[in-house]
Scaffold this active site. Structure first.
Site, PDB file in Angstrom:
ATOM      1  N   ASP A 174       0.793  -1.154  -0.068  1.00 31.97           N
ATOM      2  CA  ASP A 174      -0.051   0.138   0.030  1.00 31.97           C
ATOM      3  C   ASP A 174       1.082   1.426   0.097  1.00 31.97           C
ATOM      4  O   ASP A 174       1.679   1.469   1.095  1.00 31.97           O
ATOM      5  CB  ASP A 174      -0.916   0.045   1.083  1.00 31.97           C
ATOM      6  CG  ASP A 174      -1.834   1.174   1.364  1.00 31.97           C
ATOM      7  OD1 ASP A 174      -1.637   2.035   0.630  1.00 31.97           O
ATOM      8  OD2 ASP A 174      -3.132   1.069   1.754  1.00 31.97           O
ATOM      9  N   HIS A 175       0.889   1.866  -1.138  1.00 37.34           N
ATOM     10  CA  HIS A 175       1.691   2.984  -1.183  1.00 37.34           C
ATOM     11  C   HIS A 175       1.744   4.170  -0.305  1.00 37.34           C
ATOM     12  O   HIS A 175       2.355   5.257  -0.358  1.00 37.34           O
ATOM     13  CB  HIS A 175       1.845   3.579  -2.922  1.00 37.34           C
ATOM     14  CG  HIS A 175       3.044   3.772  -3.284  1.00 37.34           C
ATOM     15  ND1 HIS A 175       4.339   4.405  -2.485  1.00 37.34           N
ATOM     16  CD2 HIS A 175       3.841   3.722  -4.451  1.00 37.34           C
ATOM     17  CE1 HIS A 175       5.264   4.494  -3.093  1.00 37.34           C
ATOM     18  NE2 HIS A 175       5.053   4.103  -4.273  1.00 37.34           N
ATOM     19  N   ARG A 176       0.206   4.221   0.233  1.00 39.95           N
ATOM     20  CA  ARG A 176       0.139   5.362   1.561  1.00 39.95           C
ATOM     21  C   ARG A 176       0.775   5.363   2.457  1.00 39.95           C
ATOM     22  O   ARG A 176       1.156   6.130   3.322  1.00 39.95           O
ATOM     23  CB  ARG A 176      -1.348   5.363   1.755  1.00 39.95           C
ATOM     24  CG  ARG A 176      -2.480   5.491   0.586  1.00 39.95           C
ATOM     25  CD  ARG A 176      -4.088   5.331   0.708  1.00 39.95           C
ATOM     26  NE  ARG A 176      -4.278   3.755   1.309  1.00 39.95           N
ATOM     27  CZ  ARG A 176      -5.309   3.557   1.812  1.00 39.95           C
ATOM     28  NH1 ARG A 176      -6.283   4.298   1.836  1.00 39.95           N
ATOM     29  NH2 ARG A 176      -5.410   2.112   1.992  1.00 39.95           N
TER      30      ARG A 176
END
Length: 458
Positions: free
Chosen positions: A428-430
């Site tokens: 998850d790039h967040r």
């Protein structure tokens, strides 16, 4: 008395009714299994909280039932006598039946509100959206596949096939006729293993009768000449689809890969298998990869986290509930090992085997299948080099293990044949940026390339 769908735990709001194990008119005992439901990808057998005679089934297989909604009506004591008397007098006018019934029996046929409340498990109470059900007009019967009623019509002392709940569920899904399967369980009950053997031995399957287009269900192999097969989306497939759609729509995902020399790990596994510590256990590369991932998570705790949208927070977990993706007859399941960070390599080996078996046999509980914090999927067992898995909602990353093969590899400046594998990480790039994800994956690869350093950190 009405039995309502109880709270099955883990904050679940509903469940899908898989099958009934009783019919109207059957006698049920206290805590007898009356139905099988599926929720959070787990199959659960529901016991009846009271004894009596089944008066009405209030939901049908395939329906999603909210917690607290009524499932079944059971007549207890005088209720059962009243139901029997009514059945014997079915040809008499309704007014005459009412006159003939004793006043005491009529009173007993209507349970008090207090009795109802005491007889219902956790989850009692009206729901804002009552369970949907098909019209049940007098004399009308819903169109269904023979597999929907598989095993209930077979002549046995109890009025239905002798089979374990998991076997009954699997038989209905794969279309195997329980009457043609020899059971090896207690008192000749058919088990899941018996059904696997039946498939290998080509036991006859059920085929669906002609039905109207709105209720088309095809069970087993399509008949000759059919150009399409329609399979209802339900159960595990339905829930997996919802989770994957949520993952793709709401999680900005990125992936990274690392190809590593696995020869040292293969040699270590061969050595450990011959030791008394692993006697009787099936030690696989997956267990060693899991241990390497757990060690790497201590260095990169941000990989073991959750995005809390409601509170706009990143929740970093200081424990690891390690999910292991398992391909089963019923679809993809991901049981997780609670507090996996505390487990030795032997413990991991044992628990991975247990989790996989429970998922394949249909005995995994909702608690087994929820609450994961980090997942590993092994596509290498299918001969695939690697994959790009979708991150499970509620987690930050998923690790993919590819096939382990002998390949040409430069080792100590010379070309040699080595065991090689490719690892993939989706995240998850967040919560995880490219540097963090890459360093985490590189750490796992280095530990597997030189597993003695892994043992030094266990």
């Amino acid at each position: 008395m009405e039995f309502r769908l109880p709270d099955l735990g883990e904050g679940l709001a509903d469940a899908e009714l898989v099958s009934w194990t009783v019919q109207v008119g059957d006698r049920v005992e206290l805590n007898q299994t009356i139905a099988e439901v599926e929720t959070a990808k787990a199959q659960v057998a529901l016991p009846c909280p009271f004894a009596g005679t089944v008066l009405e089934l209030l939901a049908e297989p395939g329906e999603t039932v909210p917690v607290g909604a009524p499932l079944i009506r059971v007549g207890v004591a005088a209720d059962a006598a009243g139901a029997t008397a009514a059945g014997q007098a079915v040809d008499a006018p309704a007014e005459q039946q009412a006159v003939d019934a004793p006043a005491e029996q009529q009173a007993a046929d209507a349970p008090t509100e207090q009795q109802e409340r005491q007889s219902v498990l956790v989850g009692y109470g009206p729901d804002s959206e009552p369970v949907s059900r098909r019209a049940r007009a007098r004399g009308e019967r819903a169109v269904q596949s023979p597999a929907d009623d598989l095993g209930r019509r077979l002549p046995t002392p109890g009025g239905r096939a002798s089979a374990t709940p998991a076997a009954r569920r699997l038989a209905r899904e794969i279309g195997v006729d329980l009457a043609a399967v020899a059971g090896s369980g207690p008192e000749g009950a058919v088990t899941v293993n018996d059904l696997h053997g039946a498939r290998r031995d080509h036991i006859p399957i059920h085929t669906a009768p002609p039905v109207t287009p709105g209720h088309l269900t095809v069970v087993g192999k399509p008949a000759s000449g059919e150009r399409e097969t329609r399979t209802p989306i339900s159960g595990i497939r339905k829930r997996t689809a919802a989770a994957m759609v949520a993952s793709a729509q709401h999680i900005p995902q990125a992936s990274t890969f690392a190809t590593t020399d696995f020869t040292g790990s293969m040699e270590l596994l061969d050595h450990l298998r011959a030791t008394p510590t692993f006697s009787g256990l099936t030690l696989t590369p997956l267990a060693l990869v899991a241990k390497a991932a757990l060690v790497a998570l201590t260095e990169y705790p941000e990989i073991n986290a959750q995005w809390d949208e409601a509170n706009q927070e990143i929740v970093t977990k200081h424990y690891v509930n390690l999910g292991i993706a398992v391909a089963s007859e019923r679809g993809l399941l991901v049981p997780n090992l609670k507090e996996a960070q505390t487990m030795s390599l032997r413990d991991l080996t044992q628990e991975i085997g247990r989790a996989a078996e429970s998922a394949r046999s249909g005995t995994a509980t909702p608690a087994d299948l929820t609450g994961g914090t980090f997942t590993i999927t092994n596509v290498g067992v299918f001969g695939v080099d690697t994959g790009v898995p979708l991150v499970n909602p509620g987690e930050a990353a998923i690790l993919c293990l590819g096939s382990i093969r002998k390949r040409p590899w430069v080792h100590r400046d010379e070309l040699a044949v080595r065991w090689v594998t490719t690892l993939g990480l989706s995240f998850d790039h967040r919560m995880v940026d490219g540097e963090q994800g890459s360093r985490f994956l590189a750490t796992i690869a280095a530990l597997l390339e030189d597993p003695l350093t892994l043992l030094g950190r266990v």
